[in-house]
Write an enzyme that holds these catalytic residues in place. Sequence first.
Site, mmCIF file in Angstrom:
data_model
loop_
_atom_site.group_PDB
_atom_site.id
_atom_site.type_symbol
_atom_site.label_atom_id
_atom_site.label_comp_id
_atom_site.label_asym_id
_atom_site.label_seq_id
_atom_site.Cartn_x
_atom_site.Cartn_y
_atom_site.Cartn_z
ATOM 1 N N HIS A 14 9.675 -0.207 -3.890
ATOM 2 C CA HIS A 14 8.884 0.210 -4.734
ATOM 3 C C HIS A 14 8.123 -0.181 -5.327
ATOM 4 O O HIS A 14 8.869 -1.032 -6.361
ATOM 5 C CB HIS A 14 9.234 1.137 -4.463
ATOM 6 C CG HIS A 14 9.411 2.326 -5.754
ATOM 7 N ND1 HIS A 14 10.993 2.768 -5.370
ATOM 8 C CD2 HIS A 14 9.932 1.574 -6.653
ATOM 9 C CE1 HIS A 14 11.407 3.468 -6.194
ATOM 10 N NE2 HIS A 14 10.357 2.418 -7.437
ATOM 11 N N ASN A 33 14.514 -0.967 -3.002
ATOM 12 C CA ASN A 33 13.634 -0.083 -1.962
ATOM 13 C C ASN A 33 12.123 -1.573 -1.609
ATOM 14 O O ASN A 33 11.539 -0.788 -0.926
ATOM 15 C CB ASN A 33 13.629 0.788 -1.106
ATOM 16 C CG ASN A 33 12.919 2.022 -1.992
ATOM 17 O OD1 ASN A 33 11.974 1.682 -3.267
ATOM 18 N ND2 ASN A 33 12.698 2.999 -1.613
ATOM 19 N N GLU A 51 6.590 4.008 -1.864
ATOM 20 C CA GLU A 51 7.504 3.494 -1.080
ATOM 21 C C GLU A 51 7.358 3.233 0.124
ATOM 22 O O GLU A 51 6.410 2.623 0.882
ATOM 23 C CB GLU A 51 8.386 5.111 -0.869
ATOM 24 C CG GLU A 51 8.499 6.193 -2.111
ATOM 25 C CD GLU A 51 10.063 5.882 -2.940
ATOM 26 O OE1 GLU A 51 10.250 4.289 -2.418
ATOM 27 O OE2 GLU A 51 9.792 5.960 -4.278
HETATM 28 C C1 F6R Z 1 8.461 2.720 -12.866
HETATM 29 C C2 F6R Z 1 7.544 3.097 -11.067
HETATM 30 C C3 F6R Z 1 9.019 2.135 -10.606
HETATM 31 C C4 F6R Z 1 10.175 1.335 -11.553
HETATM 32 C C5 F6R Z 1 10.652 1.039 -10.274
HETATM 33 C C6 F6R Z 1 12.333 0.114 -10.667
HETATM 34 O O1 F6R Z 1 6.609 3.335 -13.944
HETATM 35 O O2 F6R Z 1 6.533 2.955 -10.796
HETATM 36 O O3 F6R Z 1 8.526 1.408 -9.325
HETATM 37 O O4 F6R Z 1 9.188 0.040 -11.896
HETATM 38 O O5 F6R Z 1 11.591 1.929 -10.071
HETATM 39 O O6 F6R Z 1 12.930 0.854 -12.206
HETATM 40 P P1 F6R Z 1 13.940 0.360 -12.993
HETATM 41 O O7 F6R Z 1 12.907 -0.477 -13.930
HETATM 42 O O8 F6R Z 1 14.281 1.398 -13.704
HETATM 43 O O9 F6R Z 1 14.825 -0.174 -11.760
#
Ligand code: F6R
Length: 242
Positions: A138, A136, A143
């Site tokens: 983030h 999304n 968020e």
């Molecule tokens: C991790 C974090 C999150 C992830 C994001 C992507 O510390 O803060 O913002 O970077 O959710 O996650 P993955 O890499 O699992 O797709």
Amino acid sequence: MKIISAKDYDDMSRKAANIIASQVIMKPDCVLGLATGSTPVGTYARLVEWYERGDLDFSNVTTVNLDEYKGLTKENDQSYFYFMNKHLFSKVNVKPERTFLPDGTEPDSEKACSDYNRIIAEAGGADLQLLGLGHNGHIGFNEPADVFEAKTHCVDLTESTIKANQRFFASIDEVPRQAYTMGVGTIMKAKRILVVVSGEDKAKIVKEAFFGPITPRVPASALQLHGNVTVVADEAALSLVK
Ligand code: F6R
């Protein structure tokens, strides 16, 4: 914003690790801002490999992580500290006392956040901040919202995130309801930002975040305003952009 196209996940991981490695070599006492999640796992694996080979020295490096669940101890295998220890900290020679995450065990959110802001400020801010990208948009636990939050703050996890996390815990009551995260303002103060993205399921958000309008509804879109961002993404993640 510089976009580097990688063939696949392994290539993305190697390219991203090369950028982090060059930062550590050029400035051995640098501050690395780090992320958890599945995307950077391969990047950390390469850094560990090069450390074991004798090519990297983390003894003067300081690390500041993006986020941590509120209420989880470092020993909890779902905590972000546990993740970092498993994938990087315990495998290289970074000094444990120079690795920082928000303190998930601090029940007073205001204290946890102001302590973490002070730690980041005292370290001098990140020389290089590594980021993953949420579906999304983030970054950290920032968020989609009406405003960009500047500093470290406490976030209420959405019902859907709590439900999705349930599978990692013995019962739904044990699933954290809140998390502490660096704000978008702090992330934007990093001297250099490195975003890693992999997979076709991220293609839509890559297009929106890096080529669409800048809006807190897509928190990563703020990165378009930073003067030194490198995105390393595999071909699948870049499939919707030219
Ligand atoms: C991790 C974090 C999150 C992830 C994001 C992507 O510390 O803060 O913002 O970077 O959710 O996650 P993955 O890499 O699992 O797709």
